[in-house]
Design an enzyme around this catalytic site. Structure first.
Site, short mmCIF file in Angstrom:
data_model
loop_
_atom_site.label_atom_id
_atom_site.label_comp_id
_atom_site.label_asym_id
_atom_site.label_seq_id
_atom_site.Cartn_x
_atom_site.Cartn_y
_atom_site.Cartn_z
N HIS A 178 -3.39 0.92 7.89
CA HIS A 178 -2.02 1.47 7.86
C HIS A 178 -1.97 2.70 6.95
CE1 HIS A 178 2.54 0.83 7.58
NE2 HIS A 178 2.29 1.70 6.61
N GLU A 179 -2.61 2.59 5.77
CA GLU A 179 -2.58 3.72 4.81
C GLU A 179 -3.41 4.90 5.31
OE1 GLU A 179 -0.26 3.62 2.77
OE2 GLU A 179 0.07 1.47 3.05
N HIS A 221 -1.48 7.00 7.58
CA HIS A 221 -0.58 7.94 6.91
C HIS A 221 -1.28 9.27 6.64
CE1 HIS A 221 3.18 5.87 6.15
NE2 HIS A 221 2.57 4.81 5.66
N GLY A 249 0.83 -1.20 0.00
CA GLY A 249 0.00 0.00 0.00
C GLY A 249 0.86 1.24 0.00
N GLN A 301 3.31 9.87 1.09
CA GLN A 301 4.57 9.13 0.92
C GLN A 301 5.29 9.46 -0.39
OE1 GLN A 301 2.65 5.18 2.05
NE2 GLN A 301 4.72 4.91 2.82
N CYS A 348 6.91 -0.63 6.57
CA CYS A 348 6.43 0.52 5.82
C CYS A 348 7.52 0.97 4.85
CB CYS A 348 6.08 1.65 6.78
SG CYS A 348 5.55 3.17 5.98
N LEU A 349 7.12 1.31 3.63
CA LEU A 349 8.09 1.75 2.62
C LEU A 349 8.80 3.04 3.06
CD1 LEU A 349 6.00 1.08 -0.62
CD2 LEU A 349 7.95 -0.25 0.20
ZN ZN Z 1 3.41 2.98 5.44
#
Ligand code: ZN
Length: 155
Positions: A130-131, A134, A46, A51, A88-89
Site C-alpha cells: 500500500h505504501e 503511494h 503506514g 502523504q 488510507c489516512l
Molecule cells: Zn495510504
C-alpha cells in the site's frame, strides 16, 4: 516531535511519482522521524512521504509489531494473492477490498544508508505494498472493489 497534516485525496502530490533518495542524510532521517510521529498520532499502519507533502521515496510502516523505515523500497519478488479490507489516512472514512500479493520481498535502504532486504507476509506485506503504491502515485481506491463508507464499528 513533529506531527504533520496528512494530505488528502484530491491533492496532486498523491498522484505524482515520488523521487528516489540519492543520499541518506540528516534531512532524510528527520523526514523518517516526522513520518513516524505523524503515523503514531494518526494511529495508522503506514505512511508515505507524499502523504505529508514530500515527494520522496520514503515510507514508514508499523502494524503493531515495530517500526519499519524504508528508503527507496522496491519489490523484488512476490507470490500468492490475498484480498482484504483496506483504508488510507489520505482517504478518510472510506474502505474497500484490495487484492495484493500475499508475500513480498522488498529491497530498501535503512537510515544508515545500508542496503537491506525485508520478506513480509500477511498484514505487513499488505501495508508495505500500500505504501509503495503511494510512491507511484496510486491510491488504494484505484485498486479496490466494493468501495464503501466505513461504519462506526469498523473504525
Ligand atoms: Zn495510504
Amino acid at each position: 516531535m513533529a506531527v504533520y497534516k496528512i494530505v488528502e485525496i484530491g491533492d496532486e502530490i498523491l498522484k505524482e511519482k515520488a523521487k528516489p533518495v540519492k543520499t541518506v542524510n540528516a534531512s532524510i532521517n528527520k523526514l523518517l522521524n516526522n513520518l513516524a510521529d505523524t503515523l503514531y498520532c494518526a494511529k495508522g499502519a503506514g505512511l508515505a512521504a507524499p502523504q505529508i507533502g514530500v515527494s520522496k521515496r520514503v515510507v514508514v510502516v508499523d502494524i503493531g509489531e515495530g517500526l519499519h523505515e524504508l528508503i527507496n523500497p522496491e519489490i523484488i519478488s512476490s507470490s500468492g494473492q490475498e484480498t482484504d479490507l483496506e483504508g488510507c489516512l489520505s482517504v478518510p472514512g472510506i474502505i474497500g477490498d484490495v487484492t495484493r500479493a500475499a508475500i513480498v520481498k522488498i529491497r530498501y535502504m535503512d537510515r544508515h544508508s545500508k542496503g537491506k532486504i525485508l520478506t513480509a507476509g500477511g498484514m505487513l506485506a499488505r501495508a508495505v505494498q500500500h505504501e509503495i503504491d503511494h510512491l507511484e502515485g496510486i491510491l488504494f481506491v484505484d485498486r479496490a472493489v466494493n468501495i464503501r463508507k466505513m461504519k462506526q464499528k469498523e473504525k
